[in-house]
Design a protein around this motif. Structure first.
Motif, PDB file in Angstrom:
ATOM      1  N   GLY A 132       0.809  -1.209   0.000  1.00  0.00           N
ATOM      2  CA  GLY A 132       0.000   0.000   0.000  1.00  0.00           C
ATOM      3  C   GLY A 132       0.839   1.254   0.000  1.00  0.00           C
ATOM      4  O   GLY A 132       2.044   1.247  -0.260  1.00  0.00           O
ATOM      5  N   TYR A 133       0.157   2.363   0.305  1.00  0.00           N
ATOM      6  CA  TYR A 133       0.794   3.675   0.299  1.00  0.00           C
ATOM      7  C   TYR A 133       1.612   3.897   1.566  1.00  0.00           C
ATOM      8  O   TYR A 133       1.254   3.445   2.653  1.00  0.00           O
ATOM      9  N   THR A 134       2.721   4.619   1.381  1.00  0.00           N
ATOM     10  CA  THR A 134       3.499   5.126   2.500  1.00  0.00           C
ATOM     11  C   THR A 134       3.812   6.589   2.211  1.00  0.00           C
ATOM     12  O   THR A 134       3.753   7.024   1.058  1.00  0.00           O
ATOM     13  N   THR A 135       4.164   7.338   3.253  1.00  0.00           N
ATOM     14  CA  THR A 135       4.360   8.775   3.101  1.00  0.00           C
ATOM     15  C   THR A 135       5.632   9.211   3.804  1.00  0.00           C
ATOM     16  O   THR A 135       5.885   8.825   4.945  1.00  0.00           O
ATOM     17  N   LEU A 136       6.426  10.041   3.137  1.00  0.00           N
ATOM     18  CA  LEU A 136       7.591  10.645   3.767  1.00  0.00           C
ATOM     19  C   LEU A 136       7.163  11.843   4.604  1.00  0.00           C
ATOM     20  O   LEU A 136       6.560  12.779   4.080  1.00  0.00           O
ATOM     21  N   GLU A 137       7.462  11.815   5.877  1.00  0.00           N
ATOM     22  CA  GLU A 137       7.267  12.985   6.731  1.00  0.00           C
ATOM     23  C   GLU A 137       8.650  13.578   7.027  1.00  0.00           C
ATOM     24  O   GLU A 137       9.151  13.533   8.150  1.00  0.00           O
ATOM     25  N   ILE A 138       9.235  14.088   5.973  1.00  0.00           N
ATOM     26  CA  ILE A 138      10.601  14.606   5.997  1.00  0.00           C
ATOM     27  C   ILE A 138      10.569  16.059   5.537  1.00  0.00           C
ATOM     28  O   ILE A 138       9.866  16.404   4.585  1.00  0.00           O
ATOM     29  N   ALA A 139      11.350  16.919   6.198  1.00  0.00           N
ATOM     30  CA  ALA A 139      11.401  18.336   5.850  1.00  0.00           C
ATOM     31  C   ALA A 139      12.713  18.670   5.147  1.00  0.00           C
ATOM     32  O   ALA A 139      13.767  18.133   5.491  1.00  0.00           O
ATOM     33  N   GLY A 140      12.627  19.555   4.167  1.00  0.00           N
ATOM     34  CA  GLY A 140      13.812  20.002   3.453  1.00  0.00           C
ATOM     35  C   GLY A 140      14.023  19.218   2.171  1.00  0.00           C
ATOM     36  O   GLY A 140      13.996  17.989   2.179  1.00  0.00           O
ATOM     37  N   GLU A 141      14.242  19.936   1.059  1.00  0.00           N
ATOM     38  CA  GLU A 141      14.318  19.285  -0.254  1.00  0.00           C
ATOM     39  C   GLU A 141      15.394  18.209  -0.297  1.00  0.00           C
ATOM     40  O   GLU A 141      15.155  17.097  -0.784  1.00  0.00           O
ATOM     41  N   GLU A 142      16.595  18.496   0.187  1.00  0.00           N
ATOM     42  CA  GLU A 142      17.685  17.527   0.129  1.00  0.00           C
ATOM     43  C   GLU A 142      17.329  16.261   0.896  1.00  0.00           C
ATOM     44  O   GLU A 142      17.546  15.140   0.404  1.00  0.00           O
ATOM     45  N   ALA A 143      16.768  16.431   2.099  1.00  0.00           N
ATOM     46  CA  ALA A 143      16.414  15.266   2.925  1.00  0.00           C
ATOM     47  C   ALA A 143      15.264  14.480   2.307  1.00  0.00           C
ATOM     48  O   ALA A 143      15.248  13.243   2.361  1.00  0.00           O
ATOM     49  N   VAL A 144      14.300  15.180   1.717  1.00  0.00           N
ATOM     50  CA  VAL A 144      13.171  14.503   1.074  1.00  0.00           C
ATOM     51  C   VAL A 144      13.666  13.640  -0.082  1.00  0.00           C
ATOM     52  O   VAL A 144      13.335  12.449  -0.188  1.00  0.00           O
ATOM     53  N   LEU A 145      14.450  14.225  -0.970  1.00  0.00           N
ATOM     54  CA  LEU A 145      14.899  13.501  -2.156  1.00  0.00           C
ATOM     55  C   LEU A 145      15.852  12.363  -1.793  1.00  0.00           C
ATOM     56  O   LEU A 145      15.815  11.291  -2.412  1.00  0.00           O
ATOM     57  N   LYS A 146      16.692  12.570  -0.789  1.00  0.00           N
ATOM     58  CA  LYS A 146      17.592  11.501  -0.344  1.00  0.00           C
ATOM     59  C   LYS A 146      16.792  10.345   0.246  1.00  0.00           C
ATOM     60  O   LYS A 146      17.096   9.172   0.013  1.00  0.00           O
ATOM     61  N   SER A 147      15.750  10.673   1.007  1.00  0.00           N
ATOM     62  CA  SER A 147      14.892   9.647   1.603  1.00  0.00           C
ATOM     63  C   SER A 147      14.132   8.878   0.537  1.00  0.00           C
ATOM     64  O   SER A 147      13.973   7.651   0.621  1.00  0.00           O
ATOM     65  N   PHE A 148      13.647   9.592  -0.467  1.00  0.00           N
ATOM     66  CA  PHE A 148      12.933   8.969  -1.581  1.00  0.00           C
ATOM     67  C   PHE A 148      13.834   7.952  -2.276  1.00  0.00           C
ATOM     68  O   PHE A 148      13.433   6.817  -2.551  1.00  0.00           O
ATOM     69  N   GLN A 149      15.066   8.360  -2.535  1.00  0.00           N
ATOM     70  CA  GLN A 149      16.006   7.461  -3.193  1.00  0.00           C
ATOM     71  C   GLN A 149      16.363   6.272  -2.299  1.00  0.00           C
ATOM     72  O   GLN A 149      16.519   5.139  -2.778  1.00  0.00           O
ATOM     73  N   PHE A 150      16.471   6.515  -0.997  1.00  0.00           N
ATOM     74  CA  PHE A 150      16.773   5.437  -0.038  1.00  0.00           C
ATOM     75  C   PHE A 150      15.710   4.347  -0.131  1.00  0.00           C
ATOM     76  O   PHE A 150      16.022   3.148  -0.197  1.00  0.00           O
ATOM     77  N   LEU A 151      14.436   4.728  -0.146  1.00  0.00           N
ATOM     78  CA  LEU A 151      13.361   3.746  -0.221  1.00  0.00           C
ATOM     79  C   LEU A 151      13.324   3.062  -1.589  1.00  0.00           C
ATOM     80  O   LEU A 151      13.071   1.860  -1.677  1.00  0.00           O
ATOM     81  N   LYS A 152      13.579   3.821  -2.661  1.00  0.00           N
ATOM     82  CA  LYS A 152      13.602   3.205  -3.985  1.00  0.00           C
ATOM     83  C   LYS A 152      14.735   2.186  -4.086  1.00  0.00           C
ATOM     84  O   LYS A 152      14.576   1.134  -4.713  1.00  0.00           O
ATOM     85  N   ASN A 153      15.867   2.464  -3.445  1.00  0.00           N
ATOM     86  CA  ASN A 153      16.979   1.513  -3.443  1.00  0.00           C
ATOM     87  C   ASN A 153      16.611   0.215  -2.709  1.00  0.00           C
ATOM     88  O   ASN A 153      17.162  -0.858  -3.011  1.00  0.00           O
TER      89      ASN A 153
END
Length: 282
Positions: free
Chosen positions: A257-278
């Protein structure tokens, strides 16, 4: 089976909701939660400096706002105060019912809520059993609406009751509703002294949405003393929470199902997104 990753629609200060979801789309996400909301009208939303959505708005206007950007609306957040006494100015049962009706009207499966922090002497002095009663009493009518509207209310770890796996289980048993599940918040649960892996092991079948947060080492001293934090500036994988093991446990449990990043700041958001995709998320 797929774990989808979306974003929390409250990421840029002093901007309206449409600007928030424009940013989410630009970052490459395919879904987002509807975050801050309330009854009636809001001056800040009217004059363009807050992203608050009205629970009294036409639900289809909200749906169209997301559809026009090719974004899925993954959930409606309705984080309530379920411990303090009911009051006209306190977000609780009435707002939860409106959120359920909005979700049901436009085909959103999940409304996410939490027990919240007691702010009155009454709420702060409740015993554990009284706290469980207060939470379940305030959820009783919203769950009846949810059952009829085909919506699930997901209770998030965010307080001394729901940050305990055993007490969360007691709440679920007391409510005894097929319309009640869990939104696992990895940061909140850790901060409150709980363990995501334990919750997945014992209550995994009830988990239908995830809020991803990692927290920094300096917050270790606050663990078990602070309940819940809205967002984290720490990218997933950079903090003290074992996000990889939690992800793997969710996959093993059959979560889809769906999950959501509760992360602030563009760099941290995009790094977290890539972490999960990896790890294999999409």
């Amino acid at each position: 089976m797929a774990i989808k990753v979306g974003c929390f629609a409250l990421i840029n200060p002093f901007s309206k909701l449409d600007a928030q979801i424009d940013q989410i789309k630009e970052w490459g996400f395919s879904s987002a939660d509807l975050t801050d909301n309330s009854d009636g009208a809001c001056l800040g939303a009217e004059y363009g400096f807050t992203a608050l959505a009205s629970l009294d708005a036409n639900p289809f206007d909200v749906k169209r706002m997301f559809q026009e950007r090719d974004l899925s609306l993954s959930s409606i957040c309705a984080h309530a105060n379920l411990l303090d006494p009911t009051a006209p100015s306190r977000y609780g049962t009435a707002q939860l019912i409106k959120a359920v009706k909005m979700a049901g009207a436009i085909g959103v499966k999940h409304v996410i809520t939490a027990e919240g922090d007691a702010k009155t002497p009454f709420g702060k002095n409740l015993t554990v059993s009284e706290s469980i009663f207060s939470i379940t009493e305030k959820l009783y009518e919203p769950l009846k609406f949810a059952e009829d509207y085909g919506v699930k209310i997901l209770l998030e770890p965010h307080g001394h009751i729901t940050d305990s796996v055993d007490l969360m289980s007691d709440v679920l048993d007391r409510c005894n509703s097929d319309a009640l599940g869990i939104n696992l918040d990895t940061g909140n649960l850790w901060l409150g002294g709980g363990e995501s892996l334990e919750m997945i092991e014992k209550l995994g079948s009830k988990i239908e949405h995830v809020h991803w947060k990692d927290l920094p080492e300096e917050m270790i001293e606050q663990r078990g003393k602070v309940y819940g934090c809205g967002m984290s500036a720490t990218a997933l994988g950079d903090g003290v929470i074992d996000i990889k093991s939690i992800y793997q446990a969710l996959v093993k449990s059959g979560f889809d199902g769906y999950t959501t990043l509760e992360i602030a700041g563009e760099e941290a958001v995009l790094k977290s997104f890539q972490f999960l995709k990896n790890l294999g998320a999409i």
